[in-house]
Design an enzyme around this catalytic site. Structure first.
Site, short mmCIF file in Angstrom:
data_model
loop_
_atom_site.label_atom_id
_atom_site.label_comp_id
_atom_site.label_asym_id
_atom_site.label_seq_id
_atom_site.Cartn_x
_atom_site.Cartn_y
_atom_site.Cartn_z
N HIS A 135 36.85 8.47 16.85
CA HIS A 135 36.21 7.54 16.12
C HIS A 135 36.94 6.13 16.16
CE1 HIS A 135 33.64 9.88 14.01
NE2 HIS A 135 34.45 11.01 13.70
N ASP A 165 33.18 0.32 15.88
CA ASP A 165 31.92 0.64 15.81
C ASP A 165 30.82 -0.33 15.98
OD1 ASP A 165 32.57 3.39 15.77
OD2 ASP A 165 31.95 3.80 13.68
#
Length: 382
Positions: A135, A165
């Site tokens: 992540h 992200d």
């Protein structure tokens, strides 16, 4: 509803994009492409994603949702029919997943050799970690960006999932897709855009890497350089009401403006004497509320601004004047960026539940026998 192509008003009007729905940076990239005018069809799983907020997830705005079972050959064939008229496909699966489905780059190029194939992953399509889970925090860690974040010398602090992200991920996917589209116009050939969050984060941190290389920042320390909290004139200070002001008075003239408005006397510590100056600034900012300091600094060159919440930011006069946020169906969301002088983007349709537009969207894109796909369960109409 009736789905019509070409509703976008931005500079990408006429560009057609197939989005194989993932999470996080993939949908964010598709949102930006749709915001800029592209015709995007969102291919969802029947029932939607695990982390899906349906109509409230405005990262799904500007594009219809068609739900297809990609484990069924007929569902794969439907996507390949979409690809035939598309300019771009974007996907966010682990390396090799779309190839196993029969939707890899070679499968798509057999139908449309000009297709730009955008791939959004954390680690990239190759390398020792390519097939492992991760992540945002993991990617920015290995990119060398997380170590120096935060003003706590004992531990780093992460900026939610903004940096990896959406900074190193979706923005670089969009940049790559647009660059490949331009190249395809001259070559007549598509290509894979391998957008890896770890790669993009390293590029975003180019200035930080340069500052370490030149000695302006310390590779093994936090809050030790000019822009990471090591300098007193580039920091955040608490106010009398427990709120905060951001201070970025780097240049001498801007620092002088701040010092004047803070009413620092002639005996105040020098700008670059962080050890002596910081306690002075701490005490000064605690003498007034955030609102009071905002009234003092607003519109000056002191480079001091209040730290606002999202709802507060939406009500700030400058933010309101530029229309940076808008409210749709009672929900606050950012408006498209950047701005264009001639082909201004505009918001079109709100986010839809997975499969809400299956029949109309597939038909509009020219997929054959849509009713049969729905009757047999290959496609799902929510």
């Amino acid at each position: 509803m009736s789905i019509e192509l070409g509703q976008g008003t931005g500079p990408l009007r006429g560009i057609k994009v197939v989005e194989l729905v993932g999470i996080g940076p993939g949908p964010h990239a598709a949102m930006m492409l749709a915001d800029l005018g592209a015709d995007v069809i969102r291919v969802d799983r029947p029932g939607g994603q695990m982390l899906s907020f349906g109509e409230k997830d405005f990262m799904g705005r500007g594009r219809p949702s068609a739900a297809l079972n990609l484990k069924d050959p007929a569902g794969v064939e439907a996507v390949l029919q979409l690809v035939e008229s598309a300019d771009v496909l974007i996907e966010g699966n682990r390396p090799g997943v779309t190839e196993r489905l029969g939707l890899g780059p070679e499968d798509c190029w057999a139908r449309n050799p000009k297709l730009v194939y955008g791939r959004m992953t954390g680690w990239g399509q190759d390398g020792p970690l390519a097939l492992t889970a991760g992540h945002d925090m993991n990617y920015i860690s290995l990119a060398g960006a997380l170590f120096g974040l935060g003003q706590d010398k004992s531990r780093p602090h992460f900026p939610a999932n903004l940096l990896g992200d959406f900074g190193g991920g979706s923005l670089f996917l969009v940049i790559g897709v647009l660059a490949a589209l331009l190249e395809a116009r001259t070559s007549g050939k598509g290509q894979v855009v391998d957008a890896a969050i770890i790669d993009g984060t390293a590029v975003l941190n180019a200035m930080g890497t340069m500052m370490v290389g030149t000695g302006l920042a310390q590779a093994d320390q936090r809050a030790a350089g000019m822009l990471d909290g090591g300098a007193a004139f580039y920091d955040v200070y608490e106010t009398a009401d427990g709120r905060h002001m951001s201070v970025g008075a780097i240049e001498p003239q801007f620092y002088a403006a701040m010092a004047t408005l803070l009413e620092l006397d002639e005996d105040a510590p020098q700008q670059f004497d962080a050890e002596a100056l910081r306690p002075v600034l701490v005490e000064k900012f605690k003498t007034k509320t955030m609102a009071e300091w905002t009234a003092i600094f607003e519109g000056t060159d002191a480079c001091v601004a209040p730290v606002l919440t999202i709802p507060e930011a939406a009500e700030h006069p400058h933010v309101k004047a530029r229309g940076i946020f808008t409210e749709v169906d009672g929900m606050l969301q950012p408006t498209p960026a950047p701005r264009f002088s001639r082909t201004a983007p505009s918001l079109t349709t709100p986010a839809a539940n997975a499969g809400a537009d299956t029949r109309e969207a597939l038909a509009a894109w020219g997929v054959e026998d849509v009713d049969k796909l729905i009757e047999t369960g290959v496609a799902a109409q929510a």
